[in-house]
Motif scaffolding. Structure first.
Motif, mmCIF file in Angstrom:
data_model
loop_
_atom_site.group_PDB
_atom_site.id
_atom_site.type_symbol
_atom_site.label_atom_id
_atom_site.label_comp_id
_atom_site.label_asym_id
_atom_site.label_seq_id
_atom_site.Cartn_x
_atom_site.Cartn_y
_atom_site.Cartn_z
ATOM 1 N N GLY A 88 0.817 -1.212 0.000
ATOM 2 C CA GLY A 88 0.000 0.000 0.000
ATOM 3 C C GLY A 88 0.849 1.259 0.000
ATOM 4 O O GLY A 88 0.543 2.222 -0.709
ATOM 5 N N GLN A 89 1.919 1.274 0.777
ATOM 6 C CA GLN A 89 2.817 2.425 0.800
ATOM 7 C C GLN A 89 3.512 2.582 -0.552
ATOM 8 O O GLN A 89 3.676 3.700 -1.042
ATOM 9 C CB GLN A 89 3.850 2.286 1.911
ATOM 10 C CG GLN A 89 3.276 2.476 3.290
ATOM 11 C CD GLN A 89 4.254 2.094 4.378
ATOM 12 O OE1 GLN A 89 4.993 1.114 4.256
ATOM 13 N NE2 GLN A 89 4.257 2.856 5.454
ATOM 14 N N ARG A 90 3.909 1.463 -1.147
ATOM 15 C CA ARG A 90 4.556 1.509 -2.462
ATOM 16 C C ARG A 90 3.611 2.087 -3.509
ATOM 17 O O ARG A 90 3.993 2.935 -4.311
ATOM 18 C CB ARG A 90 4.987 0.096 -2.880
ATOM 19 C CG ARG A 90 6.444 -0.086 -3.008
ATOM 20 C CD ARG A 90 6.896 -1.419 -3.561
ATOM 21 N NE ARG A 90 6.059 -2.568 -3.320
ATOM 22 C CZ ARG A 90 6.128 -3.354 -2.252
ATOM 23 N NH1 ARG A 90 6.990 -3.099 -1.300
ATOM 24 N NH2 ARG A 90 5.335 -4.402 -2.132
ATOM 25 N N VAL A 91 2.358 1.623 -3.491
ATOM 26 C CA VAL A 91 1.360 2.127 -4.449
ATOM 27 C C VAL A 91 1.159 3.629 -4.234
ATOM 28 O O VAL A 91 1.173 4.400 -5.190
ATOM 29 C CB VAL A 91 0.034 1.354 -4.321
ATOM 30 C CG1 VAL A 91 -1.087 2.043 -5.075
ATOM 31 C CG2 VAL A 91 0.200 -0.080 -4.809
ATOM 32 N N LEU A 92 0.989 4.035 -2.998
ATOM 33 C CA LEU A 92 0.792 5.450 -2.692
ATOM 34 C C LEU A 92 2.002 6.278 -3.124
ATOM 35 O O LEU A 92 1.860 7.333 -3.740
ATOM 36 C CB LEU A 92 0.516 5.630 -1.202
ATOM 37 C CG LEU A 92 0.197 7.036 -0.730
ATOM 38 C CD1 LEU A 92 -1.049 7.583 -1.421
ATOM 39 C CD2 LEU A 92 0.005 7.043 0.788
ATOM 40 N N ASP A 134 5.469 -0.559 -13.235
ATOM 41 C CA ASP A 134 4.930 -0.691 -11.877
ATOM 42 C C ASP A 134 3.652 0.122 -11.712
ATOM 43 O O ASP A 134 2.710 -0.311 -11.050
ATOM 44 C CB ASP A 134 5.954 -0.236 -10.834
ATOM 45 C CG ASP A 134 7.165 -1.149 -10.781
ATOM 46 O OD1 ASP A 134 7.004 -2.358 -10.983
ATOM 47 O OD2 ASP A 134 8.267 -0.632 -10.521
ATOM 48 N N VAL A 135 3.620 1.307 -12.306
ATOM 49 C CA VAL A 135 2.421 2.150 -12.218
ATOM 50 C C VAL A 135 1.240 1.454 -12.894
ATOM 51 O O VAL A 135 0.118 1.507 -12.381
ATOM 52 C CB VAL A 135 2.683 3.558 -12.800
ATOM 53 C CG1 VAL A 135 1.386 4.317 -13.040
ATOM 54 C CG2 VAL A 135 3.594 4.347 -11.869
ATOM 55 N N ALA A 136 1.485 0.780 -13.998
ATOM 56 C CA ALA A 136 0.406 0.024 -14.656
ATOM 57 C C ALA A 136 -0.150 -1.028 -13.700
ATOM 58 O O ALA A 136 -1.368 -1.178 -13.567
ATOM 59 C CB ALA A 136 0.914 -0.625 -15.936
ATOM 60 N N TYR A 158 -3.937 4.597 -19.378
ATOM 61 C CA TYR A 158 -2.505 4.464 -19.116
ATOM 62 C C TYR A 158 -1.895 3.407 -20.037
ATOM 63 O O TYR A 158 -0.813 3.612 -20.588
ATOM 64 C CB TYR A 158 -2.254 4.108 -17.648
ATOM 65 C CG TYR A 158 -0.785 4.102 -17.301
ATOM 66 C CD1 TYR A 158 -0.113 5.289 -17.040
ATOM 67 C CD2 TYR A 158 -0.063 2.920 -17.252
ATOM 68 C CE1 TYR A 158 1.236 5.297 -16.737
ATOM 69 C CE2 TYR A 158 1.287 2.914 -16.952
ATOM 70 C CZ TYR A 158 1.925 4.104 -16.698
ATOM 71 O OH TYR A 158 3.267 4.107 -16.398
ATOM 72 N N GLU A 159 -2.580 2.292 -20.206
ATOM 73 C CA GLU A 159 -2.088 1.229 -21.093
ATOM 74 C C GLU A 159 -1.938 1.732 -22.526
ATOM 75 O O GLU A 159 -0.971 1.385 -23.206
ATOM 76 C CB GLU A 159 -3.016 0.009 -21.042
ATOM 77 C CG GLU A 159 -2.983 -0.747 -19.742
ATOM 78 C CD GLU A 159 -1.673 -1.474 -19.467
ATOM 79 O OE1 GLU A 159 -0.922 -1.783 -20.433
ATOM 80 O OE2 GLU A 159 -1.385 -1.717 -18.288
#
Length: 96
Positions: free
Chosen positions: A29-33, A61-63, A78-79
């Protein structure tokens, strides 16, 4: 507010900003944020091309993060942008 509490003022993460390889030591969750905050900042400042240029190591990773959050419309946009970048990979690398 979430950014402040979970990331920016979290003393356990002190130094993360100068050592991005430490991102593996935080929760998903922290990584995503963290990544999506970086993504948002780059896109709001200079567009998707700026994000691709400044953060090439997190492009895929953002995808994954967008799919993880369950935002299909944003993921699809995004894709499409990502496919456009990959289609111009050689030209993009020459510019970098």
């Amino acid at each position: 507010p979430y950014w402040e509490a979970l990331i920016f003022t979290n003393q356990r993460l002190e130094g993360l900003w100068s050592h991005p390889e430490w991102v593996g030591d935080i929760t998903r969750g922290q990584r995503v944020l963290f990544r999506l905050s970086e993504f948002d900042g780059q896109v709001c400042n200079g567009g998707i091309a700026q994000f691709f240029w400044n953060q090439p190591e997190t492009v895929f990773d953002v995808a994954d993060d967008l799919r993880f959050l369950g935002v299909p419309e944003l993921s699809a946009y995004y894709e499409r942008a990502l496919e456009s970048l990959v289609g111009k990979r050689d030209r993009w690398l020459a510019l970098r």
